[in-house]
Design a protein around this motif. Structure first.
Motif, PDB file in Angstrom:
ATOM      1  N   TYR A  35     -14.361  28.825  72.615  1.00 41.54           N
ATOM      2  CA  TYR A  35     -15.326  28.438  71.586  1.00 41.54           C
ATOM      3  C   TYR A  35     -14.684  27.437  70.631  1.00 41.54           C
ATOM      4  CZ  TYR A  35     -19.086  31.759  72.640  1.00 41.54           C
ATOM      5  OH  TYR A  35     -20.139  32.416  73.210  1.00 41.54           O
ATOM      6  N   LYS A  58     -19.800  26.573  62.241  1.00 41.39           N
ATOM      7  CA  LYS A  58     -20.399  27.106  63.471  1.00 41.39           C
ATOM      8  C   LYS A  58     -19.258  27.324  64.451  1.00 41.39           C
ATOM      9  CE  LYS A  58     -24.952  25.038  63.273  1.00 41.39           C
ATOM     10  NZ  LYS A  58     -25.966  24.229  63.943  1.00 41.39           N
ATOM     11  N   HIS A  60     -18.920  28.189  68.212  1.00 45.33           N
ATOM     12  CA  HIS A  60     -19.852  28.228  69.322  1.00 45.33           C
ATOM     13  C   HIS A  60     -19.249  27.700  70.617  1.00 45.33           C
ATOM     14  CE1 HIS A  60     -20.711  23.838  69.015  1.00 45.33           C
ATOM     15  NE2 HIS A  60     -20.210  24.059  67.826  1.00 45.33           N
ATOM     16  N   ASP A  61     -20.007  27.929  71.679  1.00 51.68           N
ATOM     17  CA  ASP A  61     -19.652  27.503  73.028  1.00 51.68           C
ATOM     18  C   ASP A  61     -20.387  26.195  73.313  1.00 51.68           C
ATOM     19  OD1 ASP A  61     -19.285  27.190  75.743  1.00 51.68           O
ATOM     20  OD2 ASP A  61     -20.072  29.159  76.296  1.00 51.68           O
ATOM     21  N   ASN A  62     -19.645  25.152  73.643  1.00 51.17           N
ATOM     22  CA  ASN A  62     -20.254  23.851  73.935  1.00 51.17           C
ATOM     23  C   ASN A  62     -20.622  23.676  75.402  1.00 51.17           C
ATOM     24  OD1 ASN A  62     -20.316  22.739  71.392  1.00 51.17           O
ATOM     25  ND2 ASN A  62     -18.323  21.763  71.570  1.00 51.17           N
ATOM     26  N   LYS A  68     -24.213  33.203  75.695  1.00 47.84           N
ATOM     27  CA  LYS A  68     -23.504  32.728  74.513  1.00 47.84           C
ATOM     28  C   LYS A  68     -23.745  33.644  73.330  1.00 47.84           C
ATOM     29  CE  LYS A  68     -23.992  27.817  75.598  1.00 47.84           C
ATOM     30  NZ  LYS A  68     -24.360  26.510  75.096  1.00 47.84           N
ATOM     31  N   SER A  69     -22.735  33.729  72.492  1.00 42.85           N
ATOM     32  CA  SER A  69     -22.895  34.337  71.177  1.00 42.85           C
ATOM     33  C   SER A  69     -22.884  33.194  70.171  1.00 42.85           C
ATOM     34  CB  SER A  69     -21.734  35.294  70.878  1.00 42.85           C
ATOM     35  OG  SER A  69     -21.807  36.435  71.695  1.00 42.85           O
ATOM     36  N   HIS A  70     -23.539  33.413  69.046  1.00 39.13           N
ATOM     37  CA  HIS A  70     -23.610  32.381  68.007  1.00 39.13           C
ATOM     38  C   HIS A  70     -23.087  32.963  66.696  1.00 39.13           C
ATOM     39  CE1 HIS A  70     -26.120  29.891  70.621  1.00 39.13           C
ATOM     40  NE2 HIS A  70     -26.718  31.015  70.948  1.00 39.13           N
ATOM     41  N   GLU A  72     -22.424  31.676  62.674  1.00 34.58           N
ATOM     42  CA  GLU A  72     -22.609  30.617  61.680  1.00 34.58           C
ATOM     43  C   GLU A  72     -22.421  31.178  60.283  1.00 34.58           C
ATOM     44  OE1 GLU A  72     -26.364  28.604  62.003  1.00 34.58           O
ATOM     45  OE2 GLU A  72     -26.208  28.439  64.175  1.00 34.58           O
TER      46      GLU A  72
END
Length: 140
Positions: A35, A58, A60-62, A68-70, A72
């Motif tokens: 991430y 953020k 995150h996974d690109n 995916k988990s988010h 923020e």
């Protein structure tokens, strides 16, 4: 703290961690080291000499993965400028660099706490954010 400004208040304005299901959690647990951390900073004037600065992170996974988990967070700092600060370049450096260097340890601690309590206890940010370097790349 600097003679150019004083932080009057700082707080987490918004924080969110979302893992939709157990299958995603198990997948992310294996790949969370991939991430990336993105940081965005914006500001707006309040009343005389006061500025609200929002630092948005953020994690995150690109990739194109569907699992995916988010994570923020928006961290807000309210500063009071010294009355003598009129130069736009000095103001930019205060907002994008000086204040960030001062508040980032709190921001990083809060984001890591979110990640750890979301079930990812081994996450660490090995590379420290160098706001001075980022500022110099953008404006010099």
């Amino acid at each position: 703290m600097s003679e150019n400004y004083k932080i009057m208040s700082k707080f987490i304005k918004d924080i969110s961690g979302e893992t939709p299901n157990v299958e995603t959690y198990l997948y992310v647990k294996d790949f969370i080291s991939k991430y990336q951390l993105n940081i965005e900073i914006n500001s707006k004037p309040l009343k005389a000499q006061f500025i609200e600065i929002n630092t948005m992170l953020k994690f995150h996974d690109n990739t194109e993965s569907k699992k995916k988990s988010h994570f923020e967070m928006t961290y807000t700092s309210v500063i009071k400028l010294n009355k003598n600060i009129k130069d736009k370049k000095i103001l930019q450096k205060i907002i994008l660099c000086d204040v960030q260097n001062e508040v980032y340890p709190d921001i990083e601690k809060a984001l890591l706490n979110l990640l750890h309590t979301s079930g990812y206890p081994n996450i660490k940010f090995e590379k420290k954010v160098d706001f001075e370097e980022l500022y110099n790349k953008k404006f010099n």
